[in-house]
Design a protein around this motif. Structure first.
Motif, PDB file in Angstrom:
ATOM      1  N   GLN A  42       1.012  -1.258   0.168  1.00 55.05           N
ATOM      2  CA  GLN A  42       0.016  -0.014  -0.010  1.00 55.05           C
ATOM      3  C   GLN A  42       0.888   1.371   0.141  1.00 55.05           C
ATOM      4  OE1 GLN A  42      -2.807   0.036   3.147  1.00 55.05           O
ATOM      5  NE2 GLN A  42      -4.444  -1.324   1.947  1.00 55.05           N
ATOM      6  N   LEU A  43       1.925   0.989   0.619  1.00 62.32           N
ATOM      7  CA  LEU A  43       2.814   2.439   0.793  1.00 62.32           C
ATOM      8  C   LEU A  43       3.503   2.667  -0.347  1.00 62.32           C
ATOM      9  CD1 LEU A  43       4.057   4.621   2.875  1.00 62.32           C
ATOM     10  CD2 LEU A  43       5.774   2.779   3.243  1.00 62.32           C
ATOM     11  N   LEU A  44       4.042   1.563  -1.224  1.00 60.12           N
ATOM     12  CA  LEU A  44       4.430   1.612  -2.606  1.00 60.12           C
ATOM     13  C   LEU A  44       3.437   2.364  -3.612  1.00 60.12           C
ATOM     14  CD1 LEU A  44       6.639   1.307  -4.513  1.00 60.12           C
ATOM     15  CD2 LEU A  44       6.072  -1.169  -4.621  1.00 60.12           C
ATOM     16  N   SER A  45       2.103   1.934  -3.463  1.00 57.83           N
ATOM     17  CA  SER A  45       1.202   2.529  -4.274  1.00 57.83           C
ATOM     18  C   SER A  45       1.062   3.847  -3.981  1.00 57.83           C
ATOM     19  CB  SER A  45      -0.244   1.756  -4.064  1.00 57.83           C
ATOM     20  OG  SER A  45      -0.694   1.809  -2.821  1.00 57.83           O
ATOM     21  N   LEU A  46       1.250   4.182  -3.097  1.00 53.88           N
ATOM     22  CA  LEU A  46       1.080   5.782  -2.815  1.00 53.88           C
ATOM     23  C   LEU A  46       2.280   6.577  -2.979  1.00 53.88           C
ATOM     24  CD1 LEU A  46      -0.403   5.815   1.203  1.00 53.88           C
ATOM     25  CD2 LEU A  46      -1.598   6.384  -1.278  1.00 53.88           C
ATOM     26  N   PHE A  47       3.409   6.060  -2.774  1.00 55.87           N
ATOM     27  CA  PHE A  47       4.750   6.754  -3.249  1.00 55.87           C
ATOM     28  C   PHE A  47       4.828   6.826  -4.861  1.00 55.87           C
ATOM     29  CE2 PHE A  47       7.132   5.843   0.843  1.00 55.87           C
ATOM     30  CZ  PHE A  47       7.334   7.178   1.099  1.00 55.87           C
ATOM     31  N   SER A  48       4.267   5.692  -5.420  1.00 57.61           N
ATOM     32  CA  SER A  48       4.459   5.502  -6.824  1.00 57.61           C
ATOM     33  C   SER A  48       3.422   6.450  -7.298  1.00 57.61           C
ATOM     34  CB  SER A  48       3.968   4.126  -7.423  1.00 57.61           C
ATOM     35  OG  SER A  48       4.802   3.210  -7.003  1.00 57.61           O
ATOM     36  N   ALA A  49       2.025   6.666  -6.814  1.00 55.70           N
ATOM     37  CA  ALA A  49       1.132   7.960  -6.981  1.00 55.70           C
ATOM     38  C   ALA A  49       2.095   9.123  -7.157  1.00 55.70           C
ATOM     39  CB  ALA A  49       0.107   7.842  -6.650  1.00 55.70           C
ATOM     40  N   ILE A  50       2.695   9.385  -6.118  1.00 55.60           N
ATOM     41  CA  ILE A  50       3.337  10.737  -5.652  1.00 55.60           C
ATOM     42  C   ILE A  50       4.384  11.003  -6.784  1.00 55.60           C
ATOM     43  CG2 ILE A  50       4.907  11.901  -4.306  1.00 55.60           C
ATOM     44  CD1 ILE A  50       3.599  10.521  -2.028  1.00 55.60           C
ATOM     45  N   ALA A  51       5.251   9.948  -7.211  1.00 52.07           N
ATOM     46  CA  ALA A  51       6.166   9.971  -8.316  1.00 52.07           C
ATOM     47  C   ALA A  51       5.679  10.500  -9.554  1.00 52.07           C
ATOM     48  CB  ALA A  51       7.094   8.618  -8.185  1.00 52.07           C
ATOM     49  N   GLY A  52       4.550   9.640  -9.706  1.00 57.10           N
ATOM     50  CA  GLY A  52       3.874   9.921 -10.967  1.00 57.10           C
ATOM     51  C   GLY A  52       3.311  11.247 -11.292  1.00 57.10           C
TER      52      GLY A  52
END
Length: 254
Positions: free
Chosen positions: A128-138
């Motif tokens: 879940q944390l990775l999904s949030l960080f990935s959205a931020i990076a994107g």
């Protein structure tokens, strides 16, 4: 005590939306959290800003008044966005708002700055944390920056009760481990209690997920009290808040 998705977060914030908006007048939020976030963000003149978990839009409105060129707030809670849009109607600033899950964010635009106050601590797993960080990076333009506030994952559970005099304390399982719930208690100005459900993931998990998402230089940052906060209370009043800080700033770069 784990959550498989963020649907519980949506429902909870729908229920407490007005309480959350009113909580901005709790002294440690007014004098430490809000000014610290703005200080960590720094100058925004001419920048485009995305606020994930924007709540009722207070932080985004501050940034628009400070000169941000274009701002967009996203929150999973319909009630939070309703409050944000009402504030925009009452005082038009040009803030835009969307209801959406930050973990599944798909936008046709990118931003110079992404902010997230108490966004990441809703993740109950590294995935879940990775999904949030990935959205931020994107959502960031090349060279862009992420800044937020987060539950301090480094403090021991023995210190979860240290800040009651400021109207904040936390509870968790006796043998807290990855993915366990952290219940954050806030004492509101009217004496009532507001409860927020967060989750524990280690600082190492945060750093690893940020790096995997393509973000660089993930870091935890100390907060500070505003001059207004120093003036409002006797010398030394805020010392305990910073001895065992339950909240830290966070930042990373693309």
């Amino acid at each position: 005590m784990k959550s498989s998705d963020f649907s519980d977060t949506e429902h909870h914030y729908d229920e407490i939306a007005q309480q959350w908006a009113d909580a901005k007048s709790i002294p440690y939020i007014e004098y430490i959290l809000t000014p610290s976030l703005l200080k960590l963000i720094g100058p925004v003149d001419g920048k485009t800003v995305l606020d994930l978990a924007c709540g009722e839009g207070a932080d985004l409105r501050h940034l628009k008044k400070l000169g941000a060129a274009d701002v967009l707030g996203v929150d999973i809670s319909h009630e939070m966005i309703h409050l944000a849009r009402n504030a925009e109607k009452e005082e038009p600033l040009g803030c835009r708002y969307l209801v959406g899950d930050a973990a599944q964010l798909q936008l046709d635009e990118q931003f110079d700055l992404v902010i997230g106050a108490f966004l990441l601590n809703h993740a109950s797993s590294k995935e879940q944390l990775l999904s949030l960080f990935s959205a931020i990076a994107g959502a960031l333009t090349p060279g862009g920056r992420f800044v937020g506030l987060n539950v301090n994952m480094a403090i021991e559970t023995a210190h979860y009760d240290d800040l009651r005099k400021y109207g904040r304390w936390m509870t968790t399982t006796p043998d807290r481990k990855e993915g366990d719930m952290i219940v954050v208690h806030h004492r509101n100005p009217d004496g009532s209690e507001m409860i927020i459900e967060n989750f524990y993931l280690s600082p190492e998990t945060y750093a690893a997920a940020a790096a995997e998402a393509g973000l660089k230089n993930f870091r935890w940052l100390a907060l500070s009290v505003s001059q207004a906060g120093l003036d409002a209370y006797p010398p030394g009043f805020w010392d305990e808040f910073f001895e065992t800080p339950q909240v830290m700033g966070i930042a990373a770069d693309l």
